[in-house]
Design an enzyme around this catalytic site. Structure first.
Site, PDB file in Angstrom:
ATOM      1  N   SER A 116       0.811  -1.213   0.000  1.00 21.34           N
ATOM      2  CA  SER A 116       0.000   0.000   0.000  1.00 21.34           C
ATOM      3  C   SER A 116       0.851   1.273   0.000  1.00 21.34           C
ATOM      4  CB  SER A 116      -0.950  -0.039   1.205  1.00 21.34           C
ATOM      5  OG  SER A 116      -1.931   0.949   1.116  1.00 21.34           O
ATOM      6  N   LYS A 143      -0.682  -3.988  -3.587  1.00 20.10           N
ATOM      7  CA  LYS A 143      -1.986  -3.427  -3.221  1.00 20.10           C
ATOM      8  C   LYS A 143      -2.116  -2.059  -3.871  1.00 20.10           C
ATOM      9  CE  LYS A 143      -4.882  -2.092   0.732  1.00 20.10           C
ATOM     10  NZ  LYS A 143      -4.943  -0.632   0.495  1.00 20.10           N
ATOM     11  N   GLN A 147      -8.615   3.019   0.261  1.00 23.29           N
ATOM     12  CA  GLN A 147      -9.899   2.844   0.922  1.00 23.29           C
ATOM     13  C   GLN A 147     -10.333   4.117   1.646  1.00 23.29           C
ATOM     14  OE1 GLN A 147      -7.388   0.333   1.160  1.00 23.29           O
ATOM     15  NE2 GLN A 147      -8.548  -0.522  -0.555  1.00 23.29           N
TER      16      GLN A 147
END
Length: 472
Positions: free
Chosen positions: A298, A323, A327
């Protein structure tokens, strides 16, 4: 007269029927009130409440429906969080939290202390690495989940906690008392490594939390003042975190206005993300290497992608996790939160790394012993036994150079010979059995090996590249 009386009775009967219909019809409609604007969801909800022989708790049914919707997205990063789960997630990224300050892992159904945080309540109470947690406030923890244990350990500042642990090294139970307090959560650490008359700054970022940008600034400015010649950024095992924090880090490494990523919404619209800083990027001319592995995800990958695509640093190690989504978390009326993937993020070259990861420029695999996970095991085993604990012992001994014929978890004669030799060399006493003392010694051996920088092959390759670059 008679006809009028009959008419009156009929009229009263009709009125009575209307009243009954109105009353019971209203009650019935109130009972069948739905929970959504979807007819099929409301039908299922009412049928489950009426017919199911198991739980009819409306809260659980609604939460189950929400979880089902997020699962239908087939996105592991979109999920429903209960109020408690949401609070725990926020606390994991916060600057500080209330607790006892201890890292715990679950192994073979047991909760083992990895290490207490220095100067924390757990540290001051005498909790030690490899202690097994048996009870918290007289409540046994066997059979509980990690989340349930965390709940037992949590509480308000100043409240007391009693913990019973089993200390295998002393073969006894110990009762510890501690008082919950505020624990400062540091996500950045740094040091200087001297090699070939050069000073290399090594900065480790464990995750990108609320204050990571500030911590990074303090640590790296201190390194610059001490005169570093090169910089190693270590994000191995960093699971990610806040995008604004990684943006702060990148802003110190590249000039203002540099594109470090793109955001793409559900409609495919791209938004360019550029570095913005109120001060000069004081690290933009320092030779830099970034270390990553399969656990770098991420926000860590945003950093790696920015440095790689802008030719700002060499990436050393392994391919990252992969990733490529961002979100957003939305509060719900029941106190829970819905976390859903709302954007893709792309590298400066507009590559989406989801499920692919970012490849290292220099791929380096660690030595077997260094790459091995530290496990905190217990139990007693002898020749003829079989189990995962035996397999771990075999793997460690093999990595240490002992002659092990098999590593499948079966305790054979070769395993017995290797254990005897190891016990003699480590002054563990005669014998060939696997027990708590052997497990503890192996764990300490692995820990000591991993603590030595000369055994970290990825770090050494990264430093070697920096020295070569500095000397050019």
């Amino acid at each position: 007269m008679r006809k009028s009386r009959i008419f009156l009775y009929v009229l009263l009967f009709i009125i009575l029927l209307g009243f009954v219909y109105f009353w019971f019809g209203k009650s019935s409609s109130s009972v069948s009130t739905g929970v959504s604007n979807s007819q099929v969801i409301d039908e299922a909800f009412q049928l489950i409440k009426k017919e199911a022989v198991f739980s009819k708790n409306e809260k659980l049914l609604v939460e189950g429906a929400i979880r089902g919707m997020t699962e239908a997205l087939e996105d592991p990063h979109s999920t429903y969080l209960t109020k408690e789960e949401a609070e725990n997630q926020e606390a994991s990224l916060a600057e500080e939290r209330v607790g006892i300050g201890v890292e715990i892992m679950q192994s073979a159904g047991k909760f083992i202390v990895v290490a207490p945080i220095k100067d924390s309540p757990a540290y001051k109470a005498g909790l030690k690495s490899q202690d097994e947690i048996v009870r918290v406030n007289e409540e046994r923890v066997d059979g509980k989940t990690m989340a349930e244990l965390v709940q037992l350990l949590s509480g308000d500042k100043g409240t007391t906690l009693k913990m019973t642990i089993y200390r295998a090294s002393e073969n006894r139970h110990v009762e510890l008392h501690m008082k919950r307090d505020i624990i400062a959560m540091h996500t950045v650490s740094s040091e200087i490594y001297e090699v070939d008359d050069h000073s290399i700054g090594i900065v480790t970022i464990s995750l990108f939390g609320e204050k990571t940008g500030e911590e990074w600034g303090k640590q790296t400015k201190s390194l610059v003042e001490r005169g570093i010649d090169g910089l190693v950024i270590d994000v191995r095992g960093n699971p990610g975190g806040y995008l604004f924090s990684v943006s702060s880090v990148i802003g110190t490494l590249m000039k203002n206005g540099t594109t470090f990523a793109y955001m793409q919404n559900a409609k495919g619209v791209l938004e360019m993300l550029n570095t913005e800083s109120n001060e000069a990027p004081y690290l933009n001319k320092v030779p830099t290497v970034l270390l990553q592995n399969g656990g770098s995800a991420s926000a860590s990958e945003v950093l790696a992608g920015a440095l790689k695509d802008n030719n700002r640093a060499l990436i050393v190690g392994e391919t990252s996790f992969g990733k490529g989504t961002v979100q957003e978390t939305h509060p719900l009326s029941n106190g829970g939160k819905l976390k859903i993937s709302t954007h893709k993020w792309l590298t400066p070259k507009q590559e989406w790394i989801h499920h692919k990861g970012i490849e290292a420029d220099l791929k380096v695999e660690q030595e077997e012993l260094f790459a091995m996970d530290q496990k905190y095991l217990s139990g007693e085993f002898r020749m003829g036994d079989y189990g995962e604990e035996i397999k771990y012992v075999q793997q460690v001994l093999s990595a240490l150079g002992y002659n092990i014929g098999r590593e499948d978890g079966y305790f054979d004669e070769g395993t017995e010979d290797a254990i005897e030799n190891y016990r003699q060399e480590r002054s563990l006493g005669e014998g060939s059995e696997i027990n708590g003392a052997l497990f503890q010694s192996l764990t300490e051996t692995v820990s000591e090996y991993k603590a030595k920088k000369e055994n970290d092959k990825q770090l050494q390759v990264g430093i070697g590249y920096l020295i070569h670059d500095i000397k050019k």
